[in-house]
Motif scaffolding. Structure first.
Motif, short mmCIF file in Angstrom:
data_model
loop_
_atom_site.label_atom_id
_atom_site.label_comp_id
_atom_site.label_asym_id
_atom_site.label_seq_id
_atom_site.Cartn_x
_atom_site.Cartn_y
_atom_site.Cartn_z
N GLY A 43 0.78 -1.23 0.00
CA GLY A 43 0.00 0.00 0.00
C GLY A 43 0.81 1.28 0.00
N ILE A 44 1.79 1.40 -0.89
CA ILE A 44 2.63 2.59 -0.88
C ILE A 44 2.06 3.69 -1.81
CG2 ILE A 44 4.66 1.22 -0.36
CD1 ILE A 44 5.61 1.68 -3.24
N ASN A 45 2.41 4.92 -1.49
CA ASN A 45 1.98 6.09 -2.26
C ASN A 45 3.18 7.01 -2.48
OD1 ASN A 45 -1.13 5.71 -1.85
ND2 ASN A 45 -0.30 5.73 0.22
N PHE A 46 3.33 7.50 -3.70
CA PHE A 46 4.33 8.55 -3.96
C PHE A 46 4.03 9.21 -5.30
CE2 PHE A 46 6.33 4.74 -5.77
CZ PHE A 46 6.82 5.19 -6.98
N GLU A 47 4.62 10.39 -5.49
CA GLU A 47 4.46 11.13 -6.74
C GLU A 47 5.82 11.55 -7.26
OE1 GLU A 47 1.80 14.38 -6.02
OE2 GLU A 47 0.02 13.10 -6.10
N LEU A 48 5.87 11.79 -8.58
CA LEU A 48 7.11 12.21 -9.22
C LEU A 48 6.75 13.27 -10.26
CD1 LEU A 48 10.14 11.90 -9.84
CD2 LEU A 48 9.57 9.90 -11.24
N HIS A 49 7.52 14.36 -10.26
CA HIS A 49 7.24 15.48 -11.15
C HIS A 49 8.31 15.59 -12.23
CE1 HIS A 49 4.13 17.11 -8.42
NE2 HIS A 49 4.93 16.62 -7.47
N SER A 50 7.97 16.19 -13.36
CA SER A 50 8.94 16.43 -14.42
C SER A 50 10.09 17.27 -13.88
CB SER A 50 8.27 17.16 -15.59
OG SER A 50 7.27 16.35 -16.18
N GLY A 51 11.30 16.99 -14.37
CA GLY A 51 12.47 17.72 -13.93
C GLY A 51 13.04 17.28 -12.61
N GLU A 52 12.64 16.09 -12.14
CA GLU A 52 13.01 15.63 -10.80
C GLU A 52 13.66 14.25 -10.85
OE1 GLU A 52 10.72 15.78 -6.55
OE2 GLU A 52 9.64 14.78 -8.17
N LEU A 53 14.69 14.06 -10.02
CA LEU A 53 15.27 12.73 -9.80
C LEU A 53 14.81 12.23 -8.43
CD1 LEU A 53 17.54 14.17 -11.76
CD2 LEU A 53 18.93 12.23 -11.03
N LEU A 54 14.10 11.12 -8.45
CA LEU A 54 13.58 10.52 -7.23
C LEU A 54 14.26 9.19 -7.00
CD1 LEU A 54 11.47 10.53 -4.90
CD2 LEU A 54 9.89 9.41 -6.48
N ALA A 55 14.95 9.05 -5.86
CA ALA A 55 15.64 7.81 -5.51
C ALA A 55 14.72 6.92 -4.69
CB ALA A 55 16.91 8.11 -4.73
N LEU A 56 14.67 5.65 -5.05
CA LEU A 56 13.92 4.65 -4.32
C LEU A 56 14.93 3.73 -3.64
CD1 LEU A 56 11.31 3.05 -3.65
CD2 LEU A 56 11.53 1.93 -5.87
N ILE A 57 15.04 3.85 -2.31
CA ILE A 57 16.06 3.10 -1.59
C ILE A 57 15.43 2.26 -0.48
CG2 ILE A 57 17.78 4.88 -2.08
CD1 ILE A 57 17.65 5.64 0.92
N GLY A 58 16.24 1.37 0.06
CA GLY A 58 15.80 0.51 1.15
C GLY A 58 16.71 -0.69 1.25
N PRO A 59 16.72 -1.38 2.38
CA PRO A 59 17.56 -2.57 2.53
C PRO A 59 17.07 -3.70 1.64
CG PRO A 59 16.08 -2.34 4.41
CD PRO A 59 15.92 -1.09 3.58
N ASN A 60 17.87 -4.76 1.54
CA ASN A 60 17.46 -5.92 0.75
C ASN A 60 16.11 -6.44 1.24
OD1 ASN A 60 19.80 -5.84 -0.77
ND2 ASN A 60 20.90 -7.28 0.55
N GLY A 61 15.24 -6.79 0.29
CA GLY A 61 13.92 -7.30 0.63
C GLY A 61 12.91 -6.23 0.97
N ALA A 62 13.25 -4.96 0.73
CA ALA A 62 12.35 -3.87 1.09
C ALA A 62 11.17 -3.73 0.13
CB ALA A 62 13.12 -2.55 1.14
N GLY A 63 11.31 -4.25 -1.09
CA GLY A 63 10.25 -4.12 -2.09
C GLY A 63 10.59 -3.17 -3.22
N LYS A 64 11.85 -2.75 -3.30
CA LYS A 64 12.27 -1.80 -4.33
C LYS A 64 12.09 -2.36 -5.74
CE LYS A 64 16.52 -1.45 -3.00
NZ LYS A 64 16.52 -2.51 -1.97
N SER A 65 12.64 -3.55 -5.98
CA SER A 65 12.57 -4.12 -7.33
C SER A 65 11.13 -4.43 -7.72
CB SER A 65 13.42 -5.40 -7.40
OG SER A 65 14.79 -5.09 -7.23
#
Length: 260
Positions: free
Chosen positions: A21-43
């Motif tokens: 149930g995650i929520n996030f937004e990304l805007h034009s002209g922006e670099l957004l990093a998605l980080i977390g430990p192994n098994g966090a759900g990034k991939s």
């Protein structure tokens, strides 16, 4: 309006909630990093945005249009590019031919086997290579390139369809510190020049803190923090997830990673 809007996104494998149930937004002209430990759900999150995995619930919208249920090729044609953790090019083709193949695909001509990549939009391919600093090596086979240069070619391929959103999976994996910084500085300039957005996963914290405009942090499938690098550096939940208690993202930590 946000370029990318993710709402209530969830994915389970058996009884395990990989993304919850995650929520996030990304805007034009922006670099957004998605980080977390192994098994966090990034991939898992990354692959749902790209269409390689279908979400169990929630919404992923690009410029207000729902992406869930669309195959990766259709998402690509909507203006979503991608690079991969291990760069892949056709090693026996020249640098410019690799980009020309991407342009053939962008023009929906890849299956027209009578067309040769060498005859398709060479000047446009050269312009793309110039943007990533590879024009002088255009006629070299990719098999002769250093790995950092292969990553630059991959970046030219990824922007061949003029993406609004670029997904970068571990963009600096396997690269030396100088190569990492050069690639991310180039990416940041492309974001500005093209007014596109980048969502990237990355384990090198020096890269993340140096180049991300904002960061989102996952742990066990849930979003635990979101904000600018300085806010994330001092966030107590992030410190606990990465280091346990009593440690922070100190400069000496980043310097150590930069030297590796």
């Amino acid at each position: 309006m946000s370029l990318l809007s993710v709402t209530g996104l969830g994915k389970s494998f058996g009884g395990v909630k990989a993304v919850d149930g995650i929520n996030f937004e990304l805007h034009s002209g922006e670099l957004l990093a998605l980080i977390g430990p192994n098994g966090a759900g990034k991939s898992t999150t990354f692959n749902m945005v790209n269409g390689q995995l279908k979400a169990d619930r929630g919404s992923i919208k690009l410029n207000g249009k729902e992406l869930i249920g669309m195959p990766p090729r259709d998402i690509w044609r909507m203006g979503v590019g991608r690079t991969f953790q291990i760069a892949a090019t056709f090693s026996s083709f020249t640098v410019v031919e690799n980009v020309q193949l991407a342009l053939l695909s962008s023009d929906n001509l890849l299956l027209a086997t009578w067309r040769r990549a060498t005859g398709h939009k060479r000047q446009e391919a050269m312009d793309l290579l110039a943007q990533v600093g590879m024009a002088e090596q255009a006629d070299r086979p990719c098999s002769e390139l250093a790995y950092g240069d292969v990553k630059r070619v991959e970046l030219a391929i990824a922007i061949a369809n003029d993406p609004k959103l670029l997904l970068m999976d571990e963009p600096t994996a396997g690269m030396a510190p100088k190569e990492r910084n050069d690639l991310m500085a180039l990416t940041k300039q492309l974001v500005i020049d093209r007014d596109m957005a980048v969502l990237f996963t990355e384990h090198s914290m020096d890269v993340v803190f140096a180049y991300a405009d904002r960061m989102i942090v996952l742990a066990r499938g849930r979003l635990i923090a979101e904000g600018k690098p300085d806010e994330i550096r001092d966030h107590p939940k992030v410190q606990e997830v990465y280091f346990g208690t009593g440690k922070t993202f100190e400069k000496k930590t980043l310097q150590k990673e930069s030297a590796e």
